[in-house]
Design a protein around this motif. Sequence first.
Motif, PDB file in Angstrom:
ATOM      1  N   GLY A  67      26.910 -15.490  35.417  1.00  0.00           N
ATOM      2  CA  GLY A  67      26.718 -14.925  34.093  1.00  0.00           C
ATOM      3  C   GLY A  67      25.905 -13.647  34.070  1.00  0.00           C
ATOM      4  O   GLY A  67      25.632 -13.112  32.996  1.00  0.00           O
ATOM      5  N   LEU A  88      32.650 -18.618  35.282  1.00  0.00           N
ATOM      6  CA  LEU A  88      32.295 -18.823  33.886  1.00  0.00           C
ATOM      7  C   LEU A  88      33.273 -17.989  33.070  1.00  0.00           C
ATOM      8  O   LEU A  88      33.599 -16.865  33.455  1.00  0.00           O
ATOM      9  N   ALA A 101      30.565 -20.598  26.852  1.00  0.00           N
ATOM     10  CA  ALA A 101      31.093 -20.378  28.201  1.00  0.00           C
ATOM     11  C   ALA A 101      31.508 -21.698  28.840  1.00  0.00           C
ATOM     12  O   ALA A 101      30.799 -22.698  28.750  1.00  0.00           O
ATOM     13  N   SER A 103      32.954 -23.541  32.514  1.00  0.00           N
ATOM     14  CA  SER A 103      32.716 -23.374  33.944  1.00  0.00           C
ATOM     15  C   SER A 103      33.820 -24.058  34.743  1.00  0.00           C
ATOM     16  O   SER A 103      34.280 -25.141  34.374  1.00  0.00           O
TER      17      SER A 103
END
Length: 170
Positions: A67, A88, A101, A103
């Motif tokens: 990130g 992400l 977000a 993953s």
Amino acid sequence: FQTLRFGFDLSIGVGVVDTTAPVTTASLSGTQGQNGWYISPVQVNLLAQDEANGTGATSTEYSLDGGLNWISYSSPFTLSDDGTYTILYGSKDNAGNSEAAKSLEVKIDKTSPDTLIDSAPPTSTGSTSATFAFHSTEANSAFECRLDLGAWTACTSCRPPNWPPPSCTC
């Protein structure tokens, strides 16, 4: 005395307010090996969809560094190097709603391990069993053994808890 008449049309539009973020799905394509590993490069495709009455997804971004840096997604991308990747990703719609977000972990290992023989019986023997000691050049490797043209069987004793080296005897 005169009467004046006024006429007008009043239209008030009531629209649907978009308060829902789009939903992004990821799909992977590559050659799958065992235990969730890919044995080839992996192509990653991201697809953002807004709800039926939504304003439409406007942008999708992804990150490969936890990130720190976000990359604008416009077309599928390929992960080629061996390793474990954490992707992400998320999208935003025209109303400004941002998806939390998501993953995804992708594991790639295109390199086959080498097995090295540490000790072996003589080339010619009348014995019906053989003892070999060997190890792999790669951690977490699994081994299979067979004698002559017998069936391949897992050498479960080849994976001691302490690395290196995983050695075993068949």
